[in-house]
Design an enzyme around this catalytic site. Structure first.
Site, mmCIF file in Angstrom:
data_model
loop_
_atom_site.group_PDB
_atom_site.id
_atom_site.type_symbol
_atom_site.label_atom_id
_atom_site.label_comp_id
_atom_site.label_asym_id
_atom_site.label_seq_id
_atom_site.Cartn_x
_atom_site.Cartn_y
_atom_site.Cartn_z
ATOM 1 N N CYS A 1 10.201 10.255 -3.852
ATOM 2 C CA CYS A 1 10.820 11.282 -4.694
ATOM 3 C C CYS A 1 11.136 12.546 -3.898
ATOM 4 O O CYS A 1 11.867 13.417 -4.373
ATOM 5 C CB CYS A 1 9.916 11.626 -5.870
ATOM 6 S SG CYS A 1 8.252 12.113 -5.397
ATOM 7 N N SER B 1 8.421 -2.083 -5.532
ATOM 8 C CA SER B 1 9.772 -2.456 -5.950
ATOM 9 C C SER B 1 10.722 -2.315 -4.776
ATOM 10 O O SER B 1 10.364 -1.804 -3.711
ATOM 11 C CB SER B 1 10.233 -1.566 -7.102
ATOM 12 O OG SER B 1 10.266 -0.199 -6.705
ATOM 13 N N HIS C 1 1.884 3.889 -3.478
ATOM 14 C CA HIS C 1 1.118 4.726 -4.401
ATOM 15 C C HIS C 1 0.004 3.942 -5.089
ATOM 16 O O HIS C 1 -1.170 4.325 -5.033
ATOM 17 C CB HIS C 1 2.049 5.342 -5.434
ATOM 18 C CG HIS C 1 3.172 6.120 -4.837
ATOM 19 N ND1 HIS C 1 2.962 7.096 -3.889
ATOM 20 C CD2 HIS C 1 4.519 6.051 -5.014
ATOM 21 C CE1 HIS C 1 4.126 7.609 -3.521
ATOM 22 N NE2 HIS C 1 5.080 6.978 -4.181
ATOM 23 N N ALA C 2 0.346 2.845 -5.749
ATOM 24 C CA ALA C 2 -0.676 2.073 -6.459
ATOM 25 C C ALA C 2 -1.690 1.481 -5.484
ATOM 26 O O ALA C 2 -2.898 1.487 -5.748
ATOM 27 C CB ALA C 2 -0.017 0.971 -7.287
ATOM 28 N N THR D 1 2.691 -4.564 -4.743
ATOM 29 C CA THR D 1 3.818 -4.829 -3.846
ATOM 30 C C THR D 1 5.046 -3.977 -4.152
ATOM 31 O O THR D 1 6.049 -4.065 -3.437
ATOM 32 C CB THR D 1 4.203 -6.317 -3.907
ATOM 33 O OG1 THR D 1 4.226 -6.750 -5.274
ATOM 34 C CG2 THR D 1 3.190 -7.157 -3.153
ATOM 35 N N ALA E 1 -0.653 -3.532 -10.194
ATOM 36 C CA ALA E 1 -0.447 -2.121 -10.528
ATOM 37 C C ALA E 1 0.805 -1.597 -9.850
ATOM 38 O O ALA E 1 1.241 -2.136 -8.824
ATOM 39 C CB ALA E 1 -1.663 -1.291 -10.094
ATOM 40 N N PRO F 1 -7.503 -14.001 -14.253
ATOM 41 C CA PRO F 1 -8.506 -12.925 -14.304
ATOM 42 C C PRO F 1 -8.976 -12.416 -12.946
ATOM 43 O O PRO F 1 -9.588 -11.341 -12.876
ATOM 44 C CB PRO F 1 -9.671 -13.568 -15.076
ATOM 45 C CG PRO F 1 -9.470 -15.037 -14.940
ATOM 46 C CD PRO F 1 -7.994 -15.247 -14.866
ATOM 47 N N CYS G 1 0.822 -1.215 0.000
ATOM 48 C CA CYS G 1 0.000 0.000 0.000
ATOM 49 C C CYS G 1 0.855 1.264 0.000
ATOM 50 O O CYS G 1 0.886 2.007 0.976
ATOM 51 C CB CYS G 1 -0.936 -0.004 1.212
ATOM 52 S SG CYS G 1 -2.331 1.127 1.034
#
Length: 446
Positions: A42, A113, A10-11, A111, A278, A273, A8
């Site tokens: 950032c 990077s 940004h995406a 998840t 993301a 499916p 949890c």
């Protein structure tokens, strides 16, 4: 409908908010291994450089907000196993050691990077740090306060921003990168030559075309960074050599790129499916080249997270892809890039044309103006614009956004050359500098 969200930042934050807003019957459960969410990594360099005074300002959401919207939040829970056949997620409470299981109808993998950690001898020495999350940011601030010599390994955006931040606070800074230019993925040589001169003028030591072979130290603390070409004194080392997707939980369970980035369709569905993905764990559709790539940017993450929320039950809103558009502020220079560079366009197999132009952003009769350094990359066969780079002491970064729209819509050099932009002497010339850049490219067709 039970939805489990793993991760949890940004995406994940965007996905949770949009799922709850669009699907009133959704029971959303979140598992996050850290004690915080939505940290803007950032902003770490801004925090290091003192521009941002309070690290708490780099969060734009929190567990309490998501809980108030209706989500069940499990902070400091590390997901250890995902049974995709029986649709069960198992997580460990990092505080108590307790194992928690949760079933799902839909699974959302956000998840993220993790920084790449090269297997360099001496990596375990104190003061050799990574730069990604909130706790690492606090550690950099804490340890950076009392050091004099800082070595940054990696000349991408994060590395360059840290170089500036430490140099501006009076540290002796060395930048080491295995490539022969800084910002190699984003800018071509015409631009990086100018920026490298700027860094040297600010006292930064550039060790380009060098790879770190060893960290050595004394009493468990790093003192020297060694490369095949030299040795560099260091009280603090920060590794910024790139990121890899955190996707081991779904290894062999969904389709992935060789890098481990999860492949999704335009609605953020994986090859399973009932599993969506993301953000930094996921591929993006890269419009300039027309292929799928791994480009971990917060801008991509929030858009993909939103799309998960829109498309959870049925296909409603398709992903438009990305140009990898980015901006940078470095020692007074504003820099914007979008799409392919000349180098990456050649690698992608295009018949590459380029145009280079230096011009003022507004008329010379105005009290002040600034030069804009510009490069356009295009396909000489179709004349379609593939990429662009801009740099100036004037803020030209929004023009990178304009050019991003140009590339996404496959506009040609001719389109941009005569495109309608307003004229007002405070802001630009009768021909906007983007028009002039495209006209420079147009002249190469004669």
């Amino acid at each position: 409908m039970k939805v489990v969200v793993v991760g949890c930042t940004h995406a994940g934050t965007a996905a949770v908010k949009n799922i709850l807003a669009n699907h009133k019957d959704a029971e959303v459960t979140v598992f996050e291994r850290n004690d915080n969410i939505s940290f803007l990594s950032c902003g770490i360099a801004l925090y290091v450089g003192g521009v941002v005074k309070n690290a708490q300002d780099l969060f734009y959401s929190n567990p309490e907000e998501l809980a108030s919207l209706g989500a069940t939040i499990h902070m400091q829970h590390d997901v250890e196993e995902i049974d995709t056949e029986n649709k069960v997620v198992k997580a460990k409470n990092l505080l108590t050691g307790e194992t928690v299981s949760s079933s799902y109808d839909k699974l959302v993998m956000t998840t993220g990077s993790w920084p790449i950690e090269p297997p360099i001898p001496g990596r375990e020495l104190e003061n050799v740090l990574l730069c990604k999350n909130y706790n690492q940011a606090k550690e950099i601030i804490k340890r950076g306060a009392d050091v004099e010599k800082v070595v940054i390994v990696g000349g991408g955006y994060i590395g360059i921003e840290l170089v500036e931040a430490f140099a501006e606070t009076g540290k002796q800074v060395t930048l080491i990168d295995g490539l022969d230019r800084i910002l190699n993925k984003y800018l071509d040589k015409e631009m990086t030559d100018i920026l490298e001169d700027e860094l040297r003028n600010k006292g930064v030591t550039l060790a380009l075309n060098e790879t770190v072979s060893e960290f050595s130290g004394k009493d468990g603390k790093v003192t020297t960074v060694k490369t095949p070409k030299g040795e560099y004194a260091a009280d603090l080392v920060i590794l910024c050599v790139g990121f890899r997707p955190n996707t081991k939980l779904l290894a062999d369970k969904v389709d992935m790129l060789p890098s481990g980035a999860i492949i999704v369709d335009e609605y953020m569905r994986t090859s399973n499916p009932d599993i969506f993905s993301a953000g930094d764990s996921t591929v993006v559709h890269y419009n300039p080249a027309g292929d799928s790539r791994y480009i971990p940017l917060a801008t991509n993450a929030v858009r993909q997270g939103m799309l998960v929320g829109k498309n959870l039950k049925e296909n409603q809103l398709a992903y438009r892809g990305t140009q990898g558009t980015s901006g940078l502020y470095l020692f007074g220079w504003t820099i914007g890039s979008t799409g392919l560079t000349e180098l990456t366009a050649n690698d992608a197999g295009f018949n590459v044309g380029t145009a280079w132009l230096v011009d003022n952003y507004r008329p010379e009769f105005m009290p002040t103006t600034e030069k804009v350094f510009m490069k356009l990359v295009f396909d000489k066969d179709s004349h379609v614009i593939l990429g662009a780079q801009l740099m100036s002491k004037y803020d030209i970064t929004q023009s990178a956004n304009t050019l991003s729209v140009v590339i996404q819509n496959k506009m040609t050099v001719e389109d941009l050359a005569i495109h309608d932009f307003f004229f007002q002497p405070h802001f630009d010339r009768p021909w906007n500098y983007l028009n002039l850049l495209a006209q420079e490219a147009l002249a190469t067709f004669d």
